[in-house]
Design an enzyme around this catalytic site. Sequence first.
Site, PDB file in Angstrom:
ATOM      1  N   ASN A   1      31.885  32.412  47.496  1.00 31.86           N
ATOM      2  CA  ASN A   1      32.939  31.158  47.265  1.00 31.86           C
ATOM      3  C   ASN A   1      34.456  31.814  47.237  1.00 31.86           C
ATOM      4  OD1 ASN A   1      31.260  28.999  46.555  1.00 31.86           O
ATOM      5  ND2 ASN A   1      30.475  30.234  44.713  1.00 31.86           N
TER       6      ASN A   1
ATOM      7  N   ASP B   1      37.783  42.690  43.088  1.00 31.22           N
ATOM      8  CA  ASP B   1      37.532  41.655  42.010  1.00 31.22           C
ATOM      9  C   ASP B   1      37.066  42.285  40.882  1.00 31.22           C
ATOM     10  OD1 ASP B   1      35.362  42.502  43.410  1.00 31.22           O
ATOM     11  OD2 ASP B   1      34.322  40.692  42.770  1.00 31.22           O
TER      12      ASP B   1
END
Length: 299
Positions: free
Chosen positions: A39, A135
């Site tokens: 995503n 991330d």
Amino acid sequence: MLPRMSRRRLLRTPAIGGRGDPPAYHPAMLLAVDIGNTNITLGLFKAGALTATRRAATHVRASADELELMLDGLLRLDDASFADVSAIACASVVPNLTTGIETIAERRERTLVVATAGTVPLAIRTDRPQEVGADRLVNALAAARLHGTPAVVVDFGTATTLDCVAADGAYVGGAIAPGLELGLEALAARTAKLPRIELRTPDRAIGRDTVSAMQSGTIFGYQALASGLLARVRRELADAAGIDPADVKAILTGGLSAAPWARALEGIDAIDPDLTLKGLAILNAEVSGGEPLELGLLR
């Protein structure tokens, strides 16, 4: 010392540090973009506050034009557009889309901060710092700034990751396991008779049919995996700091962190599905302005 990409102080509010003077520069909006393998998640920040989040499927081969069209469409869902965006902060694990964001920022003439081992303001004590996912570094930064150290971030996404921040604020590594949904997809794809199932916590561990047995193995199995890894890394961080393991903060995040079975994990101090987006806002403020963003991130 990190180079300052801009002298403008982004995301400052008069309340930070108790100072009453208005900031010299106040951006209309920061667009935080977390590009994962599954995503793409967007966060809109105004004056340090997260005002909206949106999510779309990742298309790894999308062109810069296609990516810009998708981002602009998501912005318009919240009555915003690129005209409102003053700066972009991005964490990406998809190189093609990282290049796309850079292209968009350049032609839109927007300030861009891309999270890497060279830009995230943390000491990285691993053997190969450049291999650590952007991330994961951003999550570690957010955990350290918002919750204190030592800390562990448990991220339930495409992969299940644990990322560790030592007492002195350095990123020291972690653990990676296949994500829950990834495991389920592999189970259904590689077996002839096992179906795709709903992720629901069963009443008991001993399943009496195929679906309940798969739910037990998946849900209880991943709870055990996460709890076991968390206990081990917590103990190692505690031993290094000379403290009790219970004093090591544990923060749960990721796309599945809001699920009831995830929230049932023991030993979690905070659950924050938006941790990565907040970390990007902190990164943008510290790299662009040189000062920590201390307030306004928790909505």
